[in-house]
Design an enzyme around this catalytic site. Sequence first.
Site, PDB file in Angstrom:
ATOM      1  N   GLY A  10     -94.678 -62.834  74.554  1.00 46.44           N
ATOM      2  CA  GLY A  10     -93.319 -63.372  74.579  1.00 46.44           C
ATOM      3  C   GLY A  10     -93.100 -64.161  75.855  1.00 46.44           C
ATOM      4  N   GLU A 102     -98.626 -56.663  78.780  1.00 46.39           N
ATOM      5  CA  GLU A 102     -99.669 -55.652  78.522  1.00 46.39           C
ATOM      6  C   GLU A 102    -100.697 -56.121  77.497  1.00 46.39           C
ATOM      7  OE1 GLU A 102     -96.892 -53.048  75.429  1.00 46.39           O
ATOM      8  OE2 GLU A 102     -98.812 -52.279  76.124  1.00 46.39           O
ATOM      9  N   ILE A 125     -90.158 -59.605  80.576  1.00 42.77           N
ATOM     10  CA  ILE A 125     -88.776 -59.232  80.877  1.00 42.77           C
ATOM     11  C   ILE A 125     -88.622 -57.711  80.820  1.00 42.77           C
ATOM     12  CG2 ILE A 125     -87.765 -61.406  80.049  1.00 42.77           C
ATOM     13  CD1 ILE A 125     -86.790 -59.786  77.551  1.00 42.77           C
ATOM     14  N   ASP A 126     -89.551 -57.029  80.127  1.00 41.80           N
ATOM     15  CA  ASP A 126     -89.411 -55.577  79.906  1.00 41.80           C
ATOM     16  C   ASP A 126     -89.685 -54.745  81.164  1.00 41.80           C
ATOM     17  OD1 ASP A 126     -89.062 -56.426  77.305  1.00 41.80           O
ATOM     18  OD2 ASP A 126     -91.081 -55.862  76.659  1.00 41.80           O
ATOM     19  N   ARG A 161     -61.159 -52.478  71.755  1.00 41.18           N
ATOM     20  CA  ARG A 161     -62.327 -52.177  70.928  1.00 41.18           C
ATOM     21  C   ARG A 161     -63.412 -51.520  71.759  1.00 41.18           C
ATOM     22  NH1 ARG A 161     -62.546 -58.205  68.545  1.00 41.18           N
ATOM     23  NH2 ARG A 161     -61.442 -57.831  66.585  1.00 41.18           N
ATOM     24  N   GLU A 220     -82.973 -51.714  72.684  1.00 41.40           N
ATOM     25  CA  GLU A 220     -83.394 -51.887  71.279  1.00 41.40           C
ATOM     26  C   GLU A 220     -84.303 -50.750  70.808  1.00 41.40           C
ATOM     27  OE1 GLU A 220     -85.678 -55.520  70.972  1.00 41.40           O
ATOM     28  OE2 GLU A 220     -87.139 -54.863  72.471  1.00 41.40           O
ATOM     29  N   ARG A 264     -67.692 -52.648  67.667  1.00 39.90           N
ATOM     30  CA  ARG A 264     -68.487 -53.813  67.271  1.00 39.90           C
ATOM     31  C   ARG A 264     -69.820 -53.826  67.997  1.00 39.90           C
ATOM     32  NH1 ARG A 264     -65.382 -58.254  65.489  1.00 39.90           N
ATOM     33  NH2 ARG A 264     -63.585 -57.462  64.343  1.00 39.90           N
TER      34      ARG A 264
HETATM   35  O1  F6P Z   1     -91.834 -58.080  75.364  1.00 41.37           O
HETATM   36  C1  F6P Z   1     -90.766 -58.964  75.470  1.00 41.37           C
HETATM   37  C2  F6P Z   1     -89.859 -58.864  74.257  1.00 41.37           C
HETATM   38  O2  F6P Z   1     -88.786 -59.757  74.454  1.00 41.37           O
HETATM   39  C3  F6P Z   1     -89.352 -57.462  73.947  1.00 41.37           C
HETATM   40  O3  F6P Z   1     -88.306 -57.060  74.772  1.00 41.37           O
HETATM   41  C4  F6P Z   1     -88.975 -57.620  72.500  1.00 41.37           C
HETATM   42  O4  F6P Z   1     -89.017 -56.401  71.813  1.00 41.37           O
HETATM   43  C5  F6P Z   1     -90.028 -58.551  71.982  1.00 41.37           C
HETATM   44  O5  F6P Z   1     -90.544 -59.254  73.098  1.00 41.37           O
HETATM   45  C6  F6P Z   1     -89.521 -59.549  70.969  1.00 41.37           C
HETATM   46  O6  F6P Z   1     -90.591 -60.286  70.536  1.00 41.37           O
HETATM   47  P1  F6P Z   1     -90.468 -61.602  69.670  1.00 41.37           P
HETATM   48  O7  F6P Z   1     -90.057 -62.720  70.566  1.00 41.37           O
HETATM   49  O8  F6P Z   1     -91.829 -61.799  69.111  1.00 41.37           O
HETATM   50  O9  F6P Z   1     -89.426 -61.332  68.625  1.00 41.37           O
END
Ligand code: F6P
Length: 340
Positions: A10, A102, A125-126, A161, A220, A264
Amino acid sequence: MRIGVLTGGGDCPGLNAVIRAVVRKGTGYGHEFVGFRDGWRGPMTGATLPLGLDEVDGILARGGTILGSSRTNPYKEEGGLEQIRGHFADLGIDALVAIGGEDTLGVAKRLTDDGIPVVGVPKTIDNDLGATDYTFGFDTAVSIATEAVDRLRTTAESHHRCLVVEVMGRHAGWIALHTGLAGGADVTLIPEVPFDVEQVAGWCKQVSDRGHAPLVVVAEGALPEGGRESAQHEKLDAFGHVQLGGIATWLADELEQRTGTESRAVVLGHVQRGGTPTAYDRVLSTRFGLAAIDAVHAGTFGVMAALRGTDVVLVPLAEATAELKTVPRERYDEAQVFFG
Ligand code: F6P
């Protein structure tokens, strides 16, 4: 030397800053560069881009990657390694700088074991890579998510909300933890600590009872006690990852039923990965790029640039990919002081 450069996995803000630093310092050493397109797909197919001083001019602050990216895994493709060897020989590549998370660095480690000279640069970003205190891209993602939380709070307050904000991070709660702390979230939920919906509803009710709009930040990959992560579908990518997402929508429904407050969900998604890097990420990316090209120049391979405190050091790729860096319990306890 003729040095290949690729960005895999990503994308994230700061990739271009690394590429610029590698090329600027490496050109000074007298090396030449070849850009591989779209992650590991480039070395496998021989798809390249020119990469010299002209190409890196003005890219420091640009998000994304001028080289393109993909989640291609050469070890999952028939003859992937041989294709890479073949194209490296044809193009006269002496060494490779692989910028990725990774998955990309896991491939870099295997290639090193298979005799291909690679130096890694950690991005995501993780912020879930072991062996480095921070990865670049994380600070930008947290800044974007925090700004979103600040904005969402004013509209939530106007309408009384509850807002549930879903942030990325895969199986690590770093983005959620830092966004929750920086944005003053009333509840922050991370994958490392499964949550009790009743308790979350209780915290939200306390906030409503004080006349405020509850704001929940949820990673997420967060999951309820006894439940499982919310996935978009069953399909796995080439590295075996499921596409996470949907927990905020589920949770907002549950909270509305339990508290009676309109709730929401807002999913921030890829906006967290887009656009210009923060100053911190520009500096970190640049320092990582400088360390990576120094390693190549010195003939030190199978290593990755890493941040330890305020120092940029080289660590073995094996160490970087050994295990996922998740949020320790005591860091979550700090956030919990502000729940409810
Ligand atoms: O590893 C970076 C990341 O943005 C994660 O936070 C997310 O789960 C994943 O990549 C999303 O991947 P993609 O861009 O393939 O949907």
